[in-house]
Structure formats: structure tokens, C-alpha cells
Design a protein around this motif. Structure first.
Motif, PDB file in Angstrom:
ATOM      1  N   GLN C 343       0.861  -1.173   0.000  1.00 19.08           N
ATOM      2  CA  GLN C 343       0.000   0.000   0.000  1.00 19.08           C
ATOM      3  C   GLN C 343       0.900   1.227   0.000  1.00 19.08           C
ATOM      4  OE1 GLN C 343      -2.952  -0.377   3.138  1.00 19.08           O
ATOM      5  NE2 GLN C 343      -3.755  -2.298   2.306  1.00 19.08           N
ATOM      6  N   ASP C 344       0.323   2.372   0.099  1.00 21.99           N
ATOM      7  CA  ASP C 344       1.095   3.602  -0.052  1.00 21.99           C
ATOM      8  C   ASP C 344       1.938   3.876   1.193  1.00 21.99           C
ATOM      9  OD1 ASP C 344       1.925   6.060  -1.091  1.00 21.99           O
ATOM     10  OD2 ASP C 344       0.400   7.082   0.082  1.00 21.99           O
ATOM     11  N   CYS C 348       0.411   2.703   5.617  1.00 14.11           N
ATOM     12  CA  CYS C 348      -0.505   3.289   4.640  1.00 14.11           C
ATOM     13  C   CYS C 348      -0.977   4.675   5.086  1.00 14.11           C
ATOM     14  CB  CYS C 348      -1.701   2.361   4.431  1.00 14.11           C
ATOM     15  SG  CYS C 348      -2.802   2.969   3.140  1.00 14.11           S
ATOM     16  N   ASP C 349      -0.875   5.622   4.194  1.00 14.11           N
ATOM     17  CA  ASP C 349      -1.406   6.968   4.435  1.00 14.11           C
ATOM     18  C   ASP C 349      -2.924   6.908   4.257  1.00 14.11           C
ATOM     19  OD1 ASP C 349      -2.172   9.617   4.375  1.00 14.11           O
ATOM     20  OD2 ASP C 349      -1.304   9.994   2.400  1.00 14.11           O
ATOM     21  N   THR C 352      -5.701  10.239   2.576  1.00 12.83           N
ATOM     22  CA  THR C 352      -6.026  10.535   1.179  1.00 12.83           C
ATOM     23  C   THR C 352      -6.808   9.398   0.525  1.00 12.83           C
ATOM     24  OG1 THR C 352      -3.819   9.701   0.655  1.00 12.83           O
ATOM     25  CG2 THR C 352      -4.072  12.089   0.773  1.00 12.83           C
ATOM     26  N   GLU C 353      -7.267   8.463   1.317  1.00 16.44           N
ATOM     27  CA  GLU C 353      -8.019   7.330   0.761  1.00 16.44           C
ATOM     28  C   GLU C 353      -9.443   7.768   0.390  1.00 16.44           C
ATOM     29  OE1 GLU C 353      -8.103   4.504   4.004  1.00 16.44           O
ATOM     30  OE2 GLU C 353      -9.423   5.786   5.196  1.00 16.44           O
ATOM     31  N   HIS C 354     -10.153   6.908  -0.340  1.00 18.92           N
ATOM     32  CA  HIS C 354     -11.549   7.164  -0.703  1.00 18.92           C
ATOM     33  C   HIS C 354     -12.370   5.933  -0.319  1.00 18.92           C
ATOM     34  CE1 HIS C 354      -9.459  10.122  -3.161  1.00 18.92           C
ATOM     35  NE2 HIS C 354     -10.588  10.779  -3.242  1.00 18.92           N
ATOM     36  N   LEU C 355     -12.976   5.969   0.849  1.00 22.93           N
ATOM     37  CA  LEU C 355     -13.693   4.791   1.318  1.00 22.93           C
ATOM     38  C   LEU C 355     -15.040   4.662   0.609  1.00 22.93           C
ATOM     39  CD1 LEU C 355     -12.858   4.793   5.111  1.00 22.93           C
ATOM     40  CD2 LEU C 355     -11.715   3.632   3.219  1.00 22.93           C
ATOM     41  N   GLY C 356     -15.494   3.433   0.473  1.00 21.55           N
ATOM     42  CA  GLY C 356     -16.786   3.157  -0.134  1.00 21.55           C
ATOM     43  C   GLY C 356     -17.764   2.579   0.874  1.00 21.55           C
ATOM     44  N   ASP C 359     -16.753  -0.381   3.053  1.00 18.25           N
ATOM     45  CA  ASP C 359     -15.666  -0.224   4.017  1.00 18.25           C
ATOM     46  C   ASP C 359     -16.187   0.075   5.420  1.00 18.25           C
ATOM     47  OD1 ASP C 359     -13.472  -0.584   2.155  1.00 18.25           O
ATOM     48  OD2 ASP C 359     -14.008   1.365   1.313  1.00 18.25           O
TER      49      ASP C 359
END
Lengths: 423, 423, 423
Positions: C343-344, C348-349, C352-356, C359
């Protein structure tokens, strides 16, 4: 000598740095076209300017370059599937077009419009001379692709190679611009009848003139022949990180030093021949193992001769006056690698150096880069980025009479439609 | 127990650190003489006190030791040519004498006097007992070379080896000074009829006296025999980083712990025999693989038994009461390595230790070093650096009658012209 | 999306960190019982929550777990001797009981009481299901051992494996709780008639309900069949780091994600069968190489498929529609590893994620952990640590009629004496 602060400014190119912003105004080499393979091949990892990216050639043949992390939960798109119109993350099947637009979120409700609002970071690409070029800057500032002479040449008239150099990008640029080192680092014995006691011939030392041009500077090295006339070597530096070392013969060579991160760079070398395809002799003399192109490991792009094996230095050869050379290392690029990579510190400390008269081109290139970074911080865009035509130039190496000016000689060796053709 | 601040002071020896300054008042071992090879051989890299250097034996046989970076643009002189009267950088041919003076700048104009104003950092060297010694401090404070007994011995009467220990230098010094560990770490079963249930014989435990002497301290360990009389072991610590572990027989051994950087050290061990050359039996018993000298990789100087192979510990041997030993590791030095290297942290945290009565010598050596560093910061030079004659001493191990003092016994085993001969 | 501050709070578990304190209120898996070997075997190194420890099975069969550094001068007890009633440091023979009490200081005077005042840091251990469990918190807060169903099962009815995952522990927990990824990451072609153009069937997407229970939360995923009825998958998360992925058949599987340090974790997977021993078919189907248990290097516990070999991804297999799978990687756990590990960033950072929508379970687990850490900082102990009985639970996967509630279905699949049996 650079202050520590200016050296930081010069060498740091990650996101948000001033010099990183300069790089993000130009098209730069990203990876070899051969790396992304045939349409629909597996994605590949590529790091540029401290950013982790994946590149892939879509089934339609176009190349995508996206931030490696999936915008969802940041799993790497390297594991992704290269599908008809985009790359699909294997974690939850989110799919992204080459422009970064999320096209599918199969795990979301069918009527969700969430995907319309999610974009991956994506950079435009362009293929030329066997290299995938990319523009990593703001979309609204994207410049025209530079009018490199090799840009539209057919297969067979260009050759590109890539190597990992484990040093800051500017250590390569300084080496390329530095004509004075040629008669030392690249000297072969026998030819010059060199002996350790030898006093180097001062007539071999160049005097430098620096001239600005549309895409950067010209480093003009003049060596005056005792018998009259001059030997000229003119090396263009093109913003942000390309140099054209003078070559003889009908081909031309450009080297780009592209930061992978601040302590490592991709060295791209492109050789092209405007008039005819390379023949076998060209290959042997100019494009294979001991030239400006080097043999590398195909996975890592680490040169066969590298710091881990001391560049296979042969100390006997180094001291032999009959069949040796100055470094004990074979190959022009191979000889450049140790002195470019093995400088003081992971990034060379330039606050304690002692520059000489032959370092004028280096000083000028540093100044141009620093001036650009400082100006851009104040809102002035680098004009070179918009000067596509100014990239259509050649270097020059050759002798002239006492009366001939460098302008005259340079112009005689330029593409007819290039900006220096009328110098 | 040391405060975190004092531990930092004790363990940091890079340029500009207080303890680094202390080290830079003394002659220290830099590398083995064999490393620089025959006159005119290839330069070699050497790191000392956090400084990156190159060493070379000039064609005239003298050894140069220069900062690795060329003063010009910082390419490493490691790639350089070892010429008649200096080392020549391969980048632009600048040449430096062993004193660091720039002798040639062939790329500069013939009439330039620039080279007269450029010096590379250079350190004086001296060869003794198969070791190149160096002085890394200010020229005007350079002391006389210590009057080590081995200093003028002929070939065949000394043997030097070098190993990389991956720990701070002081972890080695503490181990060398610590006589109490001998009956544990170095115990062999059978000989001592050891059993896990065994109560160690308290009579084997030493009581310590610490005495200062001209070049450092003496750690005087006394074991009283139940039947009367004493067993004495006297271990000198010589500033800044040398210890003389007591030995029996006609030879003597000194170990120096020289920081390569703060987390790694070069362990130099010199064994000498003042009266006669080593014979085959001496070699087998005292100078080969399982003694205080260890087999190392000839390139890296990493011992054959090292942390990456868990020092080849044999756990069966460790627990065997018939043919085992306390550690399961063969070889005196080999047994020292894991307990010296594998302490808490890259540099041992001494703020949480629990010292015992047998740690008095360690406490005394720490105090001496800290006192020296603090005094030097205030301008007081360490007097030991100027006491060349005080380095002409021996350790002592042996039994004495109830009446005999350690002074008497120690004096009886010293070089006739040494400072402890009249104790 | 987590703020950088909350992400730090979630991911840091070293000594003195808030989340580290939460972990130090629970019994956690420390190492496999097989690692400590037979009674009296050699000590082994184990790192947990940023602490360096040694474990050993005493000759009496009990397992000790002590801080690696000897309290004396911090040599590692790894080199120690595993003796009758404790471990003995090889440096000076200090001996420590399994409770950390110093039992012998043979180098100290016979009448010294110093040893009574010296203790090594020691943690209580407990063996269950082939795993050594440990409690690393304050002695006075030590909870009862959780009432796991596998706790008292005989040999043959459980199987435990351990692997090194090179990522923060929470990246594993998120993957385990995330039921939505199953139909992507773990999809096999042929079975689902998958094609790159395929629109994933939205009916396959779960809607989530989150329910708290005594030891954590339940992630309840409901998939409604078009023909009526539901497919339910209920995944318990047990504080601080355990998940029970739903399984079919008569066995159950728990995975624990235990920080070795903040960038690496031990993945423990325990499969048990309450009613009968595993037979050959169970082994082949559920316990061997391509299941939730993976083959690892026996020394390092690095999986055979790992980041250094790109998890042996087969890109042809990934794109084959006849005998391929979605990732090109074989094995359920093997497929999880790249998306959890790669992961980033090293951690993991999550800013800046985009949860759906799928999640939700992840969000709930993060909230529970953050709430616990913040509450504990204010003095409120996590109640789950004291709820030993609440660990006696099963996951659930299966179909139900339109009328059946998840409570009903879950209860029907629980240990009779478990807390969820009466839901």
C-alpha cells in the motif's frame, strides 16, 4: 561553490519542492517504450521525481501512467489488470481510465455516482525515439511536446537506453557539461603517449564561453591550436535535465538525468541519425557496450559495471603505459559512472568544492536552474518549457580556421529548421 | 550507570564531537600495512572516526592518507592514480602530495597559481608492527609517536590483525577491561568440571583496584587463594582506545578499538614478542584462528563467525558437560564478539544497566574518557597524548605470595626502560 | 479517511504509545510453540510491539519470555544458557528465573544481596493451540486468559501457522474484515465466467451492519438473493487484533495481526475443529499451502511468495479467462499479501483514501481501536480485556430465508456456552 541552501534547492525534486516544480513544467523521459511491452501487457512500476507510479500499455496501444496507489484504500495498481479501457485494481475491482477517471466501482451500489467524483492521479504520456515521455505538472500548463529532431524519426534511426545511476541527477549533468574532463578521465594510453610524469598539455585545455539559447545554455569550449585555428566543442544543456555531448559522425546523442528520487536518477541516452538507419558498423562503434550506452541488468537497470563491483576497475590497466587507460575502466559511460556517483555524500556537498576555470559551464547550468526555481516560486513560469522549437538542436565538435566563429560552425551543423541554424 | 548525555559524549567520535576531539589528539591504528600493498599499489578506502579516507603507498614506499573527496568537485580519490609523488584524481587530473598539497591542476591555465592555494585534508602516518598508524588531529598538536615496545621490533616478532566489529568502540573496551567475565564467557567444560547447577566459586571473583598511570589506567584484579597468596591480573587501558589483556608466556597483546563510525569499529590486535621471533608453536597457540586473532573475510574484515551466522553457535556444545564450553562458540575472541556486539541498541543504552562490583575498571575507564572530553572542551589537552614513554608497558598475570604487592609483580614483568618498571 | 494524527494513533504500538498500551492489556500470540522446541532447548529471539525479547522452554517444560537485554550490561540473553530454573547470561553468569528475578550473580561477593534487587523484564506466557501467548502489560492488570474455543482442544484438532507480513498490523486487519474484496481479489475464472468487460453483479455486493459485542465488533455482510432470501457473512473482530473470517465446513479460523514493530507484523493463523481431529482431506483442503495458511521460510517466516519475488505473480494466468484468476497469484492468503503489504508508504497513508460503502466494517474497527486508545489515555481500561468469555465465538457464513435474521443464524452456529449462542 554553492551554499548549502542553494544546493538543497538544486538537488531536491520531490512533490512540492521548488526544483520539483520546475521539472513539473517539462516533458521528461519516464521509461523505455520496451518496458511497457505489447498492448495489454502487465503494468510496470516506475518512480519519477519521488513519485511512485505504474505505467501500462492499454490493449489499444496507448500508454497510461498513474499514481501507483489506488485512490480507494491505496493498494498498488501494479497488481492491477490491464483491461480494454483502463487498469483495474485487484483489491475491489475499481477501474481507472488512462486519464485517471474512475470508470467502475463494482462493489458500490449500481446507482452510485461516487465513481464520477474519484480520480487517480494520471499523467499524459507521449512516445518518441523508443522512450515514453511524461508530463507531471498541472494540466493547464501542459506544454507542447518539444520539437526534438528524433521525435518523428522512423524505427532504425534511433536507439534509446536507460540505466540507474545511484547519485543525484545533477551529478550527471555536471559530468556531461564538463568538456575538460575528457582528456583525463577518458584518456587512453598509447594514443596520447601518456606517462605519470607527463605534464598535461595546457593547449588541450579549453576556455569556455557560455551562451543562453531558447531551451537552455550552450557551453562553448575553445581549444586554440598552436599552429593556428581552433578546436570547438559546443555542448547544449536543455532544461530541465538534458545534455547533448558533442559527437562526430552523422549521429547525435542526448542524455537526460531524471530523478527517481533525490539520491538516484534514471540516465536515459538517446542516439539518433537524422539521415539514414544505423548500420552494423554504427551499432558496434556508437550504440553497444563500451559507448555512451552501457549494458544493464534488464530488471533493475543497474549497469554491469557498478559501485558494488567497483566498476570492475583494473588497476594494472590503469597504470599500464602500453595498453592501459587513465581509469583502468573500459567504456566511456563506464568511466563517467564512478566519478559521477562516488562523490562526497549521497548528494554531493558543494559548499566545500574548489571550482576551476573549466567549471564555468557547470556554474552556468546551476545558475540557470536555481534562477528558474526561484522565479517559479514567485510565479514566473520557465520560458524554456514553452519553447518547443528550441529543442531541435545539435551539439558540435570540430576544428575551424582562425577566422571562423563558433556561431558559423555551429550553424553549419544544425537541423535546417532548428533555432541555431541561423546563428 | 551513565546518563544518556554522558553516554552520547562517550560514544560519539565524528568530526566536531568532544570525544572525537580526544581521539584526534592521539596516534591511532588506521589500517593494516598489508592493505596498502607494495609501493605504487592501488589506493584503498578506509573510514576512521566517521571520516572517509583513502590510503596508498607511494612508489617511494611512504604511506599517504587523504580525505577521499578530491577538493575540486569531490569525486573520490579512491579511483585515483598512485603516481610518483602523489595521488592523481582521474576526473580532471588534479594531483596531491601525501601532505595534501595540490601539485598539479593540468586543466587550469599553465600560469595559474590556483593549485598553491588548494590542499586536500591529509593526515600523517607511521608504520609499526604491521599497522599503519595515523594522527587525525591539528598539525600543531601532533604528538611524538608512542614508545610502544613493538615499535621497532623486526619482522617475525609481531603479528597484527584487524576485524570489523559492528558495535560502538567502547563496547569492545569494556569487554577487554572486564576480567570478571573470563571464568564465565571463556570457560571450557571438563577443565573446570562445570555443571549448570554449579555454584560458581566466589574465590574466583576478583576484587579491583584502579590506578592511574601516564597513558591511562591500570585495572588491577586480585583473586585471593584460600591457601594464601593471590592471583593477579593487571590490565592497562591506554588512551584513547587500547587495552592490554594479560597474557602468559613470552608474548604480549594489545587491542585497539578504533571507531569507523559510531556504530562500527575496527578491532586491531597486535601480538609481539620482545625477545625472539615467533616459532610454529607460538603461531598455533597464540596467533591463529581461535585466539585473540580471528579469521576474517579479506575484503570486508568481517569475522568468519559473525552476527549474520549467529557466530556459528553450537547449542549442543553449549550444554554439554563433557566436551562443551560456556557459550557453544569456539575461540576466545569469537566468544567476546556476540556479547560485545549484541547489546541493547546500535549503541548500548547505559542508562538502564546494573553494574556490579566487578565493573569498577569499566567505570574508571568511562570516567577517564569523559573527564578528558570535558576538559578538552574547556581547552585542557589530554596529557596522555604527550606521554609517549608511558605507552611502553606490559600487562601482568600471575600468582604472588601473600607478601608480594602488585607493584612488585608488575614491575618484574615490564620492559626495562618502561615507566612501570620501577613501580 | 483518517487524519494523520489518528492514523499515527492507530498504527504505533511501541512502548509508551497509546495503542501500544491497548495491546498491553490483552493476551496476544507471541510465537509458535514449536519455535521454543523441547524443554531445555536453545533460547529464540522474538520481537513484539517494538520490544526485543527472548523466549525459551525451561527444562521443566514451562516457557519463559524475557527482555533480550541482560539487566547487568545489556548483552543479549539470546546467547544464554537455558538451565534448570532459569536462563543464564553467558557474559558474567547472571541467572534469571522465568519471572525475571535474578537468582544468581556468581561474580558478586557471596554475601551480596544485590541480586534480590535486580529483575529482568519478564512476561507471563500461556500455551494454547500450538501458540505461545503472552501478556506484555502491567502485572496488576493481567486479565484472565480468553476463553477461546480452541483453548483446551487436544492435539490434532488445531493447527497454527505464523508468517511475517511486511506491513503495519492494521493493514491485515482491514483486509480480514473486508468481505467485499472476496469476489474480486479471490475470484477464480471459469467458475464465475469472468471477462474483462464483465459488469460485476451488483447483487454480489454486501450491505453492512456493524454490531458491538463483548470482545469487539461483528461485521455483518448481507447479500440479498434476487430470488429471495439472503447470503450472510459475519466476521467478528476481537480486540486488539484478531479476526474470524467466515468459513464453511466444521472448522473455524482466527487470524491475529501482532506488531513486531510498526512496519512489520506477525500473522498468526489458527484453525481448529471443535468436534473431531483433522483428517487427510481437511489438511489438503484447509491447512496446507494455498489456503489461509501459507508456506514460509522456517528461519525468517517470510512467505515463499513475497514482495521480493512479486508474490510469483503469473500475468498470463491473471488475464486468462479459461484457467486464470483475478490476481494471477495462487492461494487465498497469497492473494491477500500483495494488497495488504503493498500500500502507499511503509504505513498506509489513510488521509487521502476514498472509502466506499463496503468499508463500513473497517471504519467501525478503526473507531473502536481509536476510542479504546483515547479512553485508556484518560484512565479507562478497555472492557474487552476483562471479557474472557466473549472470546468464545464463531464467525458465520451461509444462506437464510427472507424471514431469518442474522442473529438467529449466527446463534445457530456458536459454541453452546459462547456469548453469541443466545443472540
Amino acid at each position: 561553490m554553492l551554499s548549502v541552501a542553494d544546493n538543497e534547492l538544486l538537488t531536491r525534486t520531490g512533490p512540492g519542492t521548488p526544483m520539483g516544480d520546475v521539472f513539473r513544467r517539462f516533458w521528461i523521459p519516464a521509461l523505455l517504450a520496451s518496458e511497457v511491452g505489447d498492448p495489454g501487457s502487465a503494468p510496470v512500476r516506475v518512480s519519477l521525481l519521488g513519485e511512485k507510479l505504474v505505467a501500462f500499455r492499454s490493449p489499444d496501444g496507448e500508454v497510461g501512467l498513474l499514481e501507483a496507489r489506488c485512490p480507494h484504500r491505496h493498494a498498488s495498481l501494479f497488481w492491477g489488470r490491464n483491461e480494454e479501457d483502463g487498469i483495474r485494481c485487484v483489491y475491489h475491482g475499481w477501474k481507472f481510465g488512462r486519464d485517471g477517471q474512475c470508470l467502475e466501482m463494482p462493489a458500490e451500489p449500481e446507482d452510485s455516482s461516487y465513481r464520477e467524483r474519484v480520480r487517480a492521479v494520471a499523467y499524459p504520456t507521449r512516445e518518441a525515439a523508443g522512450v515514453i515521455w511524461a508530463y507531471l505538472g498541472p494540466e493547464e500548463l501542459k506544454p507542447e511536446f518539444p520539437d526534438f529532431e528524433f521525435k518523428d524519426l522512423p524505427e532504425g534511426q534511433f536507439h534509446a537506453s536507460k540505466r540507474l545511476q545511484r547519485c543525484n541527477y545533477f551529478q550527471n549533468i555536471e559530468g556531461e557539461l564538463d568538456t575538460a574532463h575528457v582528456q583525463f578521465l577518458h584518456r587512453t594510453f598509447g594514443e596520447h603517449d601518456f606517462a605519470p610524469q607527463h605534464n598535461f598539455d595546457a593547449a588541450e585545455n579549453p576556455t569556455y564561453t557560455i551562451e543562453e539559447h531558447g531551451s537552455g545554455i550552450l557551453a562553448i569550449a575553445q581549444r586554440h591550436f598552436p599552429e593556428g585555428g581552433n578546436y570547438w566543442r559546443i555542448t547544449p544543456f536543455l532544461m530541465p535535465a538534458m545534455t547533448l555531448v558533442p559527437s562526430t559522425g552523422s549521429h547525435h546523442t542526448m542524455t537526460a538525468a531524471i530523478p527517481l528520487d533525490d539520491e538516484n536518477m534514471w540516465g536515459f541516452t538517446i542516439t539518433w541519425q537524422p539521415d539514414r538507419p544505423f548500420d552494423d558498423e554504427d551499432w558496434k562503434r556508437d550504440l553497444e557496450g563500451l559507448t555512451l550506452h552501457v549494458n544493464v541488468d534488464p530488471e533493475t537497470f543497474i549497469p554491469e559495471r557498478n559501485r558494488d563491483n567497483n566498476f570492475l576497475i583494473d588497476r594494472k590497466k590503469q597504470m599500464s603505459l602500453t595498453d592501459g587507460n587513465f581509469t583502468g575502466i573500459d567504456g566511456i559511460r563506464n568511466q563517467d559512472l564512478p566519478v559521477q556517483e562516488d562523490q562526497d555524500g549521497a548528494i554531493c556537498d558543494r559548499s566545500t568544492e574548489h571550482l576551476g576555470t573549466t567549471d564555468r559551464a557547470i556554474v552556468a547550468a546551476r545558475r540557470l536552474m536555481l534562477r528558474s526555481a526561484k522565479a517559479l516560486q514567485k510565479g514566473t513560469e520557465p520560458p524554456q518549457a514553452q519553447a518547443a522549437g528550441a529543442y531541435r538542436i545539435h551539439s558540435f565538435a570540430g576544428a575551424g580556421t582562425e577566422e571562423q566563429t563558433w556561431q558559423e560552425l555551429l550553424a553549419g551543423n544544425q537541423p535546417a529548421d532548428g533555432p541555431l541554424a541561423t546563428f
